[in-house]
Design an enzyme around this catalytic site. Structure first.
Site, mmCIF file in Angstrom:
data_model
loop_
_atom_site.group_PDB
_atom_site.id
_atom_site.type_symbol
_atom_site.label_atom_id
_atom_site.label_comp_id
_atom_site.label_asym_id
_atom_site.label_seq_id
_atom_site.Cartn_x
_atom_site.Cartn_y
_atom_site.Cartn_z
ATOM 1 C CD GLU A 17 11.218 -9.109 -10.519
ATOM 2 O OE1 GLU A 17 10.597 -8.890 -9.475
ATOM 3 O OE2 GLU A 17 12.411 -8.778 -10.671
ATOM 4 C CE LYS A 60 11.826 -0.773 -6.381
ATOM 5 N NZ LYS A 60 12.679 -1.654 -7.211
ATOM 6 C CD GLU A 112 18.402 -10.069 -9.859
ATOM 7 O OE1 GLU A 112 17.973 -10.754 -8.924
ATOM 8 O OE2 GLU A 112 17.908 -8.968 -10.166
ATOM 9 N NE ARG A 161 4.454 2.106 -1.005
ATOM 10 C CZ ARG A 161 5.436 1.848 -0.159
ATOM 11 N NH1 ARG A 161 6.639 2.259 -0.429
ATOM 12 N NH2 ARG A 161 5.217 1.195 0.963
ATOM 13 C CD1 TRP A 191 -0.037 -5.285 -4.033
ATOM 14 C CD2 TRP A 191 0.217 -6.307 -2.067
ATOM 15 N NE1 TRP A 191 0.605 -6.476 -4.258
ATOM 16 C CE2 TRP A 191 0.771 -7.125 -3.082
ATOM 17 C CE3 TRP A 191 0.274 -6.757 -0.749
ATOM 18 C CZ2 TRP A 191 1.367 -8.357 -2.824
ATOM 19 C CZ3 TRP A 191 0.871 -7.994 -0.485
ATOM 20 C CH2 TRP A 191 1.406 -8.776 -1.517
ATOM 21 C CE LYS A 231 14.880 -8.126 -12.022
ATOM 22 N NZ LYS A 231 15.473 -8.178 -10.751
ATOM 23 C CB CYS A 240 -0.862 0.037 1.259
ATOM 24 S SG CYS A 240 -1.781 -1.465 1.542
ATOM 25 C CG HIS A 253 21.674 -34.709 -9.090
ATOM 26 N ND1 HIS A 253 22.178 -35.975 -8.871
ATOM 27 C CD2 HIS A 253 22.751 -33.910 -9.295
ATOM 28 C CE1 HIS A 253 23.496 -35.933 -8.916
ATOM 29 N NE2 HIS A 253 23.875 -34.685 -9.183
ATOM 30 C CG ASN A 280 1.897 0.561 3.992
ATOM 31 O OD1 ASN A 280 1.683 -0.630 3.863
ATOM 32 N ND2 ASN A 280 3.056 1.121 3.696
HETATM 33 C C1 AGP Z 1 13.387 -7.888 -7.410
HETATM 34 O O1 AGP Z 1 13.262 -7.442 -8.701
HETATM 35 C C2 AGP Z 1 12.199 -7.780 -6.558
HETATM 36 N N1 AGP Z 1 11.475 -6.609 -6.746
HETATM 37 C C3 AGP Z 1 12.370 -8.246 -5.127
HETATM 38 O O2 AGP Z 1 12.878 -9.548 -5.163
HETATM 39 C C4 AGP Z 1 13.233 -7.402 -4.160
HETATM 40 O O3 AGP Z 1 14.589 -7.499 -4.494
HETATM 41 C C5 AGP Z 1 12.977 -7.906 -2.731
HETATM 42 O O4 AGP Z 1 11.621 -7.769 -2.427
HETATM 43 C C6 AGP Z 1 13.814 -7.202 -1.708
HETATM 44 O O5 AGP Z 1 13.508 -5.838 -1.627
HETATM 45 P P1 AGP Z 1 14.442 -4.828 -0.870
HETATM 46 O O6 AGP Z 1 15.764 -4.811 -1.587
HETATM 47 O O7 AGP Z 1 13.739 -3.512 -0.941
HETATM 48 O O8 AGP Z 1 14.607 -5.333 0.532
#
Ligand code: AGP
Length: 626
Positions: free
Chosen positions: A506, A621, A499, A27, A76, A503, A2, A522, A112
């Site tokens: 998501e 976010k 990573e 967010r 949210w 990417k 939120c 395995h 929030n």
């Molecule tokens: C990554 O692209 C994501 N948005 C997510 O995994 C993010 O890295 C994670 O939620 C951690 O957030 P922070 O770095 O604000 O703690």
């Protein structure tokens, strides 16, 4: 998660609130609402579901709602489905329908966070005659404020204090009281909220970009603190109701830093900002040149004596920040020779086995507000362990609570998928590795200068990698319909794969998995079939042949192979169908340029499929709930 905003001043509140909410859209949210008061009249509440644009249209950009004092919210969903009824603002009065319109109510508020004991509080309030119209914990919170305000006939700050003593959980709460026009009262615990002010106006928001067009003067409100906001004035209180003094922070970012600046999406803009923000981050900690070049962590507070004394490092983080930890683990263990354990913060916070003595716990977080990372930090501190935060958002909870704080200078990151903050976190962890190695006598002067030189070359190498982006764009167009993608690599390459795979998932919604290359056979290799895309990260010379062999095992089962390696390793084309090269650099640090093609691949696949790149479904976010 939120987003909340508030405004009290001389302008019409509606447009200011909507502008702030728009800046918080990144967010993640599923509904939105505002409540505006015109003098002593009841608040006018408007709520819509779906995109913020629906609320903008319903209120003619906020102009249709009269008044100069108001609060707003993007929700949210946690408790209760996304619906107009569950959308904020919530009111203490009885409410029929979805809750929009001029609502007769003593208290109106937005929140929030999560109230963990809301069911018990709801039952208590029901016993006192309160009826509930939504499934939210927030409605309970607002009604609890109303209850204490009426029952004890105290002022709003005392009513808020009584409320926050009674609730368990996290909150950034903003409320307006019917009998106190032109004032907003706020309280905060473990959810982000900042207060901004100029001579005639006062603002509140979950994050700085929401108010940057109006002021750069910001106050950070601490845990279990409250404030009374009126036009151009903010008075802060502790839980005892005593006034507390706060220092104002001047925000140095440009308002444009949080705008798209001609790019189609924030994500691609932020990918292109990586050379600049890496350079900024490096030059925050690297000083001098030639023989005098050195890493200076005095601002962080980490002395050489400290760096010598630790016998174990833990890294706890979530999502991409955890991937940074995975990569840092390989680099720190190799350069420093100290054992490193990388933990998912959501698991680490509940670990019963304890933390070894003489340890340093490193928490990595872009937002500095991630609930699990914050809890992991607190758990480590409770056990008496020293903590170091690598954080992007200045003044965030993790930054303030850690013993040492190393800031990344990524600037505001708006796209939900992190790119530039991830890269700056990697750079900070590499700087730490080299500084620790030097302090502990693991490397001599010459090696020290060599590693610093290699680190300083990274911005140019990201730039060179970006110049090849059209090839990735072409490849993404070819693979836009992919169903499954596997990323494989060993050591640092495995961390890069984690990573790259996230990417992909998501933002492009394509199922993908990252595997340590030797592990695939395995079990998971059974999923490889004709045309499955397998991306091998091949940046580590000593592991190159091994990973190539694992890729060939996939190729013989029908996989299409993409290889990601460094300039010069052109024989990779003998084995893979498509090769991507990044500039050479010391292989400990090659994860920085090597992630760029994978960020671009995720981005272009998302664009090819017409998806909402910056605000992917179901994601937020900053994950401020557990
Ligand atoms: C990554 O692209 C994501 N948005 C997510 O995994 C993010 O890295 C994670 O939620 C951690 O957030 P922070 O770095 O604000 O703690």
């Amino acid at each position: 998660m939120c987003g909340i905003v508030g405004y009290v001043g001389t302008q019409q509140a509606g447009p200011v609130l909507l502008e702030g909410l728009e800046k918080l859209e990144y967010r993640g949210y599923d509904s939105a609402g505002i409540a505006v008061r015109n003098g002593s009249e009841d608040a006018e509440v408007v709520k819509t579901i779906g995109r913020l644009q629906n609320l903008v249209e319903r209120t003619d950009g906020g102009k249709a709602v009269a008044g100069t004092c108001g609060i707003g919210h993007t929700r949210w969903a946690t408790h209760g489905a996304p619906s107009k009824t569950n959308a904020h603002p919530h009111v203490s009065g009885n409410c029929t329908g979805s809750g929009s319109g001029r609502v007769e109510s003593l208290v109106v508020g937005v929140h929030n966070g999560i109230i963990e004991n809301y069911q018990e509080l709801k039952a208590k309030l029901e016993r006192h005659g309160y009826a509930f119209y939504s499934q939210t914990d927030t409605e309970v919170l607002i009604k609890l404020v109303d209850y204490y305000y009426r029952k004890y006939k105290v002022g709003p700050i005392d009513a808020l204090a009584k409320t926050i003593v009674r609730v368990r959980g996290s909150y950034a709460l903003a409320v307006m009281f019917k009998d106190i026009p032109d004032k907003i009262f706020v309280a905060r615990k473990d959810s982000p909220m900042i207060i901004g002010k100029n001579d005639h106006e006062t603002f509140l928001a979950s994050d700085v970009p929401a108010i940057l067009n109006h002021t750069r003067q910001v106050y950070y409100i601490g845990n279990l603190e409250m404030a009374e906001l009126s036009a151009g004035k903010a008075v802060f209180y502790n839980l005892d109701g005593d006034v507390i003094e706060k220092e104002v922070t001047n925000i140095e970012w440009d308002a444009e830093a949080a705008e798209k600046g001609g790019y189609e999406h924030f994500m691609i803009k932020e990918i292109h900002e990586q050379p600049k923000v890496s350079e900024d981050t490096l030059h925050k900690y690297v000083f001098g040149e030639g023989k005098n070049v050195k890493i200076d962590l005095s601002e962080v507070g980490l002395t050489e004596e400290k760096m010598k004394a630790y016998s174990q490092i833990y890294i706890a983080a979530c999502g991409s920040a955890w991937h940074v930890g995975m990569e840092a683990q390989y680099v720190i263990e190799e350069l420093v020779g100290i054992p490193v354990r990388v933990e998912l913060a959501s698991e680490f916070r509940y670990r019963k086995s304890g933390i070894l003595p003489n340890s340093l716990v490193i928490i990595i977080s872009q937002s500095g507000e991630t609930a699990d990372s914050l809890a992991a930090l607190r758990m480590a501190k409770e056990k008496g362990t020293e903590t170091l935060a690598i954080v992007n958002v200045v003044g965030s909870s993790i930054a303030r609570e850690a013993d040492y704080c190393m800031y990344t200078l990524a600037g505001p990151e708006i796209s939900v998928a992190t790119t530039k903050a991830y890269t700056c976190q990697l750079i900070c962890s590499f700087l730490l590795a080299v500084a620790f190695a030097k302090a502990r006598g693991r490397i001599d002067e010459e090696q020290y200068r060599y590693y610093i030189g290699e680190l300083l070359s990274l911005p140019g190498k990201i730039e060179a990698t970006l110049s090849d982006k059209e090839r990735i764009q072409w490849f993404a167009a070819k693979y836009a319909n992919a169903r499954d993608i596997f990323f494989i690599g060993r050591g640092i390459d495995y961390a890069i794969c984690l990573e790259g795979s996230l990417k992909m998932k998501e933002i492009s919604y394509i199922h993908s998995e990252a595997y340590a290359a030797g592990e695939l056979k395995h079990g998971t290799i059974s999923l490889i079939e004709d045309g499955t895309l397998v991306i091998g990260a091949l940046t580590q010379s000593d592991l190159y042949e091994k990973t190539i062999s694992n890729m060939m095992e996939c190729k013989s089962r029908g996989a299409y192979l993409m290889g990601l390696t460094s300039y010069g390793k052109y024989d990779v084309e003998d084995n893979v169908n498509f090769a991507v090269y990044v500039p050479r650099v010391d292989e400990h640090f090659i994860g920085v340029p090597a992630i760029v093609p994978l960020q671009l691949l995720g981005y272009y696949l998302s664009v090819s499929n017409g998806l909402d790149v910056d605000k992917p479904r179901n994601l937020a976010k900053s994950v401020t709930v557990e």
